[in-house]
Write a protein that holds these residues in place. Structure first.
Motif, PDB file in Angstrom:
ATOM      1  N   TRP A  22       0.858  -1.181   0.000  1.00  0.00           N
ATOM      2  CA  TRP A  22       0.000   0.000   0.000  1.00  0.00           C
ATOM      3  C   TRP A  22       0.895   1.232   0.000  1.00  0.00           C
ATOM      4  O   TRP A  22       1.876   1.294   0.730  1.00  0.00           O
ATOM      5  CB  TRP A  22      -0.898   0.006   1.235  1.00  0.00           C
ATOM      6  CG  TRP A  22      -1.899  -1.105   1.266  1.00  0.00           C
ATOM      7  CD1 TRP A  22      -1.757  -2.315   1.874  1.00  0.00           C
ATOM      8  CD2 TRP A  22      -3.193  -1.111   0.655  1.00  0.00           C
ATOM      9  NE1 TRP A  22      -2.885  -3.062   1.676  1.00  0.00           N
ATOM     10  CE2 TRP A  22      -3.782  -2.359   0.935  1.00  0.00           C
ATOM     11  CE3 TRP A  22      -3.909  -0.191  -0.098  1.00  0.00           C
ATOM     12  CZ2 TRP A  22      -5.061  -2.705   0.500  1.00  0.00           C
ATOM     13  CZ3 TRP A  22      -5.182  -0.529  -0.534  1.00  0.00           C
ATOM     14  CH2 TRP A  22      -5.746  -1.775  -0.244  1.00  0.00           C
ATOM     15  N   LYS A  23       0.559   2.223  -0.808  1.00  0.00           N
ATOM     16  CA  LYS A  23       1.352   3.453  -0.845  1.00  0.00           C
ATOM     17  C   LYS A  23       1.229   4.228   0.456  1.00  0.00           C
ATOM     18  O   LYS A  23       2.121   4.964   0.827  1.00  0.00           O
ATOM     19  CB  LYS A  23       0.911   4.343  -2.002  1.00  0.00           C
ATOM     20  CG  LYS A  23       1.496   3.954  -3.323  1.00  0.00           C
ATOM     21  CD  LYS A  23       1.240   5.034  -4.330  1.00  0.00           C
ATOM     22  CE  LYS A  23       2.099   4.785  -5.544  1.00  0.00           C
ATOM     23  NZ  LYS A  23       2.023   5.864  -6.499  1.00  0.00           N
ATOM     24  N   HIS A  24       0.103   4.084   1.116  1.00  0.00           N
ATOM     25  CA  HIS A  24      -0.132   4.770   2.389  1.00  0.00           C
ATOM     26  C   HIS A  24      -0.408   3.717   3.449  1.00  0.00           C
ATOM     27  O   HIS A  24      -1.153   2.770   3.209  1.00  0.00           O
ATOM     28  CB  HIS A  24      -1.323   5.729   2.280  1.00  0.00           C
ATOM     29  CG  HIS A  24      -1.104   6.808   1.264  1.00  0.00           C
ATOM     30  ND1 HIS A  24      -0.527   8.009   1.567  1.00  0.00           N
ATOM     31  CD2 HIS A  24      -1.368   6.848  -0.066  1.00  0.00           C
ATOM     32  CE1 HIS A  24      -0.449   8.748   0.478  1.00  0.00           C
ATOM     33  NE2 HIS A  24      -0.955   8.054  -0.528  1.00  0.00           N
ATOM     34  N   GLU A 114      -5.187   4.906  -2.308  1.00  0.00           N
ATOM     35  CA  GLU A 114      -4.567   3.999  -3.283  1.00  0.00           C
ATOM     36  C   GLU A 114      -5.196   4.201  -4.656  1.00  0.00           C
ATOM     37  O   GLU A 114      -4.489   4.284  -5.664  1.00  0.00           O
ATOM     38  CB  GLU A 114      -4.735   2.550  -2.834  1.00  0.00           C
ATOM     39  CG  GLU A 114      -3.835   1.597  -3.551  1.00  0.00           C
ATOM     40  CD  GLU A 114      -2.367   1.782  -3.206  1.00  0.00           C
ATOM     41  OE1 GLU A 114      -1.536   1.550  -4.109  1.00  0.00           O
ATOM     42  OE2 GLU A 114      -2.030   2.143  -2.069  1.00  0.00           O
ATOM     43  N   ASN A 117      -4.079   7.609  -6.152  1.00  0.00           N
ATOM     44  CA  ASN A 117      -2.669   7.737  -6.526  1.00  0.00           C
ATOM     45  C   ASN A 117      -2.198   6.721  -7.546  1.00  0.00           C
ATOM     46  O   ASN A 117      -1.067   6.791  -7.994  1.00  0.00           O
ATOM     47  CB  ASN A 117      -1.786   7.654  -5.276  1.00  0.00           C
ATOM     48  CG  ASN A 117      -2.034   8.824  -4.350  1.00  0.00           C
ATOM     49  OD1 ASN A 117      -2.307   9.930  -4.796  1.00  0.00           O
ATOM     50  ND2 ASN A 117      -1.970   8.585  -3.059  1.00  0.00           N
ATOM     51  N   PRO A 120       1.160   1.206  -7.141  1.00  0.00           N
ATOM     52  CA  PRO A 120       2.412   1.455  -6.437  1.00  0.00           C
ATOM     53  C   PRO A 120       3.603   1.076  -7.300  1.00  0.00           C
ATOM     54  O   PRO A 120       3.493   0.248  -8.182  1.00  0.00           O
ATOM     55  CB  PRO A 120       2.318   0.528  -5.213  1.00  0.00           C
ATOM     56  CG  PRO A 120       1.422  -0.568  -5.661  1.00  0.00           C
ATOM     57  CD  PRO A 120       0.462   0.050  -6.653  1.00  0.00           C
TER      58      PRO A 120
END
Length: 125
Positions: A22-24, A114, A117, A120
């Motif tokens: 996960w990007k965050h 996610e 954005n 990933p």
């Protein structure tokens, strides 16, 4: 013994090259304050947007699903799984279930971030 360990390490290395994260983080709710505010005050909107972005269903149907007990959990599991699959994020149905049940608002925001954005980046070592 050592063959299994060697195979496991190779498989783990393969996953690190092919599966993203996960990007965050789950608790990175404030990485995007706009999403956080909308998810807090009108979670059905964020849920619907996640449903549509993941390709599970339309925004309106997704938003309505959030209000139906049991259907909301099933739909949410499908959405989170679809997001993981779409962006090649490692995880499992059981992990998704506990994330949704224990950290509901954080999971909603994480998914929205996610989707917003995009995929990933896979880091190669």
């Amino acid at each position: 013994g050592s063959f299994k360990l060697s195979y496991y390490n190779e498989y783990k290395s393969y996953l690190s090259l092919t599966m993203g994260e996960w990007k965050h983080s789950l608790f990175g709710c404030f990485d995007d304050c706009g999403i956080c505010v909308v998810a807090f005050f009108v979670p059905c909107v964020t849920f619907g947007q996640n449903a549509e972005a993941s390709g599970v269903t339309s925004c309106v149907v997704g938003a309505c699903c959030l209000f139906v007990p049991l259907i909301n959990i099933i739909c949410w599991l499908k959405i989170r799984g679809a997001i993981r699959e779409k962006y090649s994020i490692e995880g499992s149905l059981i992990g998704d279930f506990f994330t949704i049940c224990c950290c509901t608002p954080c999971a909603l925001v994480q998914e929205a971030q996610e989707c917003k954005n995009g995929p990933p980046s896979i880091q190669r070592s």
